[in-house]
Design an enzyme around this catalytic site. Structure first.
Site, PDB file in Angstrom:
ATOM      1  N   ASP A   1       9.932  12.225  -5.451  1.00 21.33           N
ATOM      2  CA  ASP A   1       9.866  11.206  -4.393  1.00 21.33           C
ATOM      3  C   ASP A   1      10.748  10.009  -4.734  1.00 21.33           C
ATOM      4  OD1 ASP A   1       9.129  10.135  -1.950  1.00 21.33           O
ATOM      5  OD2 ASP A   1       7.224   9.311  -2.670  1.00 21.33           O
TER       6      ASP A   1
ATOM      7  N   GLU B   1       0.848  -1.189   0.000  1.00 21.44           N
ATOM      8  CA  GLU B   1       0.000   0.000   0.000  1.00 21.44           C
ATOM      9  C   GLU B   1       0.879   1.232   0.000  1.00 21.44           C
ATOM     10  OE1 GLU B   1      -3.843   1.811   2.433  1.00 21.44           O
ATOM     11  OE2 GLU B   1      -3.064  -0.177   2.878  1.00 21.44           O
ATOM     12  N   GLY B   2       0.713   2.081  -1.020  1.00 18.76           N
ATOM     13  CA  GLY B   2       1.472   3.326  -1.096  1.00 18.76           C
ATOM     14  C   GLY B   2       0.635   4.477  -0.581  1.00 18.76           C
TER      15      GLY B   2
ATOM     16  N   HIS C   1      -0.847   6.582  -2.290  1.00 21.61           N
ATOM     17  CA  HIS C   1      -1.948   6.944  -3.188  1.00 21.61           C
ATOM     18  C   HIS C   1      -2.773   5.750  -3.637  1.00 21.61           C
ATOM     19  CE1 HIS C   1       0.349  10.552  -3.036  1.00 21.61           C
ATOM     20  NE2 HIS C   1       1.341  10.032  -3.712  1.00 21.61           N
ATOM     21  N   GLY C   2      -2.674   4.620  -2.960  1.00 23.22           N
ATOM     22  CA  GLY C   2      -3.514   3.494  -3.339  1.00 23.22           C
ATOM     23  C   GLY C   2      -2.930   2.147  -2.962  1.00 23.22           C
TER      24      GLY C   2
ATOM     25  N   LYS D   1      -2.930  -0.954  -9.340  1.00 25.48           N
ATOM     26  CA  LYS D   1      -2.967   0.056  -8.278  1.00 25.48           C
ATOM     27  C   LYS D   1      -4.371   0.644  -8.212  1.00 25.48           C
ATOM     28  CE  LYS D   1      -0.218   4.024  -6.769  1.00 25.48           C
ATOM     29  NZ  LYS D   1       0.873   4.922  -7.191  1.00 25.48           N
TER      30      LYS D   1
END
Length: 294
Positions: free
Chosen positions: A127, A12-13, A15-16, A33
């Site tokens: 990032d 899990e990042g 953004h999703g 994703k």
């Protein structure tokens, strides 16, 4: 979503959630994703739009993860990526000792080619970190997770948030609150990643923003307007003061690294962003490191 069979959860990042899946008809393994919409009327999240736009701009690079499809699902969106076996954070974590110089050079070469391609297309990733550098089963490195990426304004007129980049890889200008910055933030992150490959652990593992600056200052010394004239214009320059510290020679920090590797590392980890070596100089700067892996 019916055309895919979910095989498991990858992670899990920010953004999703990411799943491993197989295309039912072709048998191709992909990474899906899922990006949720908070409310339908909010539309597609900015992070997802930025990621899609950036990946469309960089789809011709073999050093950027490939976006295969985008489709709606429920009250959200699904991005289908080529499946990658691992990431650089896992490689470093499972290495018995700091990586051999040939491996460092090989990974760094692929990273710089990917970053150079992004910068040539006016994209700042914002990032870069080992967890966002995916590794294929054949050892190919590809840049992923463009959720914080921005199209860069060459005239420097656009304002951006400084709350980007994972803290350990965040450039000093961001730590001092800069809202106008450029590709230099990615180049600093490349230096941090290179240092981590040489060291086997992060160079600047701060637990909060102030401690992050302290970690940097402990090694590079206290920045001064003489070395970095633009520092006086940064929003938080007058809010934070540190005791004067002299820089520590990089050979003391990384005693097992070659002089050539340390010289190159020092060209990324410079306080003035404009003085950091460009990713497009990859061939010249990596030539000094000796042979890499084929």
């Amino acid at each position: 979503m019916d055309q895919y069979c979910i095989l498991g959860r990858i992670g899990e990042g920010a953004h999703g959630v990411v799943f491993k899946a197989k295309h039912v008809e072709t048998g191709e393994i992909v990474a899906l994703k899922k990006v949720a919409l908070r409310r339908l009327e909010d539309g597609i999240p900015n992070q997802a739009l930025r990621e899609i736009k950036a990946l469309q701009e960089t789809e011709d690079s073999p050093y950027v993860v490939q976006l295969k499809a985008v489709f709606p699902h429920g009250a959200g969106l699904v991005l289908a990526f080529e499946f990658m076996l691992s990431d650089l954070a896992e490689v470093v974590r499972h290495a018995q000792r700091p990586l051999a110089q040939a491996h460092v050079k090989s990974y760094l070469q692929m990273l710089l080619k990917g970053v150079a391609f992004c910068h040539a297309n006016n994209i700042v990733h914002r990032d870069l970190k080992p967890a966002n550098l995916l590794i294929s089963s054949s050892g190919q490195l590809k840049i992923a997770d463009f959720g914080l990426a921005r199209i860069f304004s060459p005239d420097g007129s656009r304002l951006y948030t400084h709350q980007v980049a994972t803290r350990w890889y965040r450039a000093p200008e961001l730590l001092y609150g800069a809202c106008q910055y450029d590709q230099g933030v990615d180049l600093w992150a490349v230096g941090c990643i290179m240092g981590e490959l040489l060291n086997g652990s992060p160079l600047f593992p701060g637990e909060n923003d102030i401690e992050q600056l302290c970690c940097v200052l402990r090694i590079l010394g206290t920045p001064s307007p003489k070395v970095w004239p633009e520092i006086t214009e940064l929003p938080d320059y007058k809010k934070i003061s540190f005791k004067e510290q002299a820089p520590v020679p990089l050979e003391e920090v990384l005693p097992d690294a070659s002089p050539q590797a340390l010289d190159l590392l020092g060209q990324f980890l410079l306080y003035p962003p404009r003085q950091r070596i460009a990713a497009s100089q990859e061939s010249a700067c990596l030539g000094v490191l000796g042979p890499g892996l084929p």
